[in-house]
Scaffold this active site. Sequence first.
Site, mmCIF file in Angstrom:
data_model
loop_
_atom_site.group_PDB
_atom_site.id
_atom_site.type_symbol
_atom_site.label_atom_id
_atom_site.label_comp_id
_atom_site.label_asym_id
_atom_site.label_seq_id
_atom_site.Cartn_x
_atom_site.Cartn_y
_atom_site.Cartn_z
ATOM 1 N N ASP A 69 5.669 7.013 41.778
ATOM 2 C CA ASP A 69 6.507 6.065 41.033
ATOM 3 C C ASP A 69 7.056 6.792 39.814
ATOM 4 O O ASP A 69 6.449 6.840 38.747
ATOM 5 C CB ASP A 69 5.701 4.837 40.626
ATOM 6 N N ALA A 70 8.211 7.399 40.017
ATOM 7 C CA ALA A 70 8.742 8.380 39.065
ATOM 8 C C ALA A 70 10.119 8.001 38.538
ATOM 9 O O ALA A 70 10.560 8.536 37.525
ATOM 10 C CB ALA A 70 8.818 9.745 39.741
ATOM 11 N N LYS A 71 10.822 7.099 39.241
ATOM 12 C CA LYS A 71 12.150 6.638 38.809
ATOM 13 C C LYS A 71 13.077 7.823 38.510
ATOM 14 O O LYS A 71 13.781 7.809 37.504
ATOM 15 C CB LYS A 71 12.042 5.716 37.585
ATOM 16 N N ARG A 72 13.075 8.832 39.367
ATOM 17 C CA ARG A 72 13.932 9.986 39.140
ATOM 18 C C ARG A 72 15.357 9.714 39.610
ATOM 19 O O ARG A 72 15.629 8.671 40.213
ATOM 20 C CB ARG A 72 13.363 11.228 39.847
#
Lengths: 276, 276
Positions: free
Chosen positions: A91-94
């Site tokens: 869960d990194a929202k890159r």
Amino acid sequence: MNRTQLFENIKVRKSFLCVGLDTDITKIPKHLLKFDNPVLEFNRQIIEATSEFCVAYKPNIAFYESNGVKGWQTLQSTMDLISSDHFTIADAKRGDIGNTSAMYARAFFKKEESGFNFDSVTVAPYMGADSVTPFLEFKNKWVILLALTSNEGSKDFQFIKDTAGEPLYEKVLKNSQNWGNADQLMFVVGATRADELTNIRRLAPDNFLLVPGVGAQGGSLQEVAKYGMNKQCGLLVNSSRAIIYASNGEDFAERAYDEAKKVQQEMSMLLDKYLS
Amino acid sequence: MNRTQLFENIKVRKSFLCVGLDTDITKIPKHLLKFDNPVLEFNRQIIEATSEFCVAYKPNIAFYESNGVKGWQTLQSTMDLISSDHFTIADAKRGDIGNTSAMYARAFFKKEESGFNFDSVTVAPYMGADSVTPFLEFKNKWVILLALTSNEGSKDFQFIKDTAGEPLYEKVLKNSQNWGNADQLMFVVGATRADELTNIRRLAPDNFLLVPGVGAQGGSLQEVAKYGMNKQCGLLVNSSRAIIYASNGEDFAERAYDEAKKVQQEMSMLLDKYLS
């Protein structure tokens, strides 16, 4: 992990629970602080306690990154504790321009380069197609694209309607399906209301949805299952704090076990009811 | 670094150049591969060669993250090479719900926890106010918010017009100024056209703009300065590959010096011309 394998795990474990590993050293039980790496020991016990009740684990990358190099080492050691029959979500929202997104994809997917072998990564859509497609070039790896998030700020931009009356998050749901199919593209959908979920399923009938922050109580899980489930379940429902911080005493792992089991039992009933 | 100090550095060095450290081990000169850490040695020589001509350095975090724990160590060692009178940008495109964004802020701003002490971080706006404001709670630290990006995919969502005819990127420029002021909020603006820049300056007259990918040739730097400069310069123009990969031979540092100097000399003229 491909879609068939994910669905198989859901049926075998009678669960579509994702456990969020948002591990914060200031929130874990004090008795763990005597360990060399308290966060890793906490994660180890949480994973052992919950693995039979969930199909996915979702480390929140920020919680590790905030600890710098040591945090990334902890994340890597944590990932080594998760069995290959659990779907893993970075869960990194890159999301960045093409060649940079390709680097982020390697960071989470290419074990021989980065040490990480996640099944999926969460991606922000603001920069459009070429910020997302590099993540889709890996076989049996997934993009989980932010569509409708559950935070207060989701109202700032995601609901802005275009001249045809269509809100931004619907455009994200629709346009992104030209970039990848339901075997590689899921959506983050922080919706629990019947009308929203019905609308999202109209726009994305086949894709898995990652739904954050649904508690076992209060009926919201019921709504999500009733209006969000599709023929292959199509749901991963995340719970972080309610499970991992069920207790901050020495019994934290037993209480996490109890909470995860309770959610799984409800999910089992919902699968029986809505998966036909 | 605060705005006064940044402007002072711009005047002293007669430059508003930001050097992007998008260091890719497959692109650096082969003779560096004999070093223990070729990427770090490349960065060391690039920083030495360019420091007198630029006011900022912008490591592209993906290029380090793609190498896992070792990459984060390289990033940390690289940051230790940059003097405190250069503005530092973590080009990370982060953004998440409030408590998670707070973790990302600590990752880049809180040296005692993460080892990093960047002046600023790039942030994606899709998740709205509470995904951005936690980064604004650090004194003399900056958010550089994505508004209009320069990639092909920017057209997918950023130009969508609402019912009043206002495109999404303008709403980002406007709404975000309620969250922070021009002493803490910059914008990523991939614009080189006169009309776009004029419009952006109308909406954000005081904020610094980080403009990516403007070469020294072709007149685009001229346009950016003419239509983008404000009373405190208000511009950081990034160049990555044109400088750091000016040569892939043993002369790479000398060629980087030459390229950075060439850009600085043009910027010096532009500052004389437009900064009144």
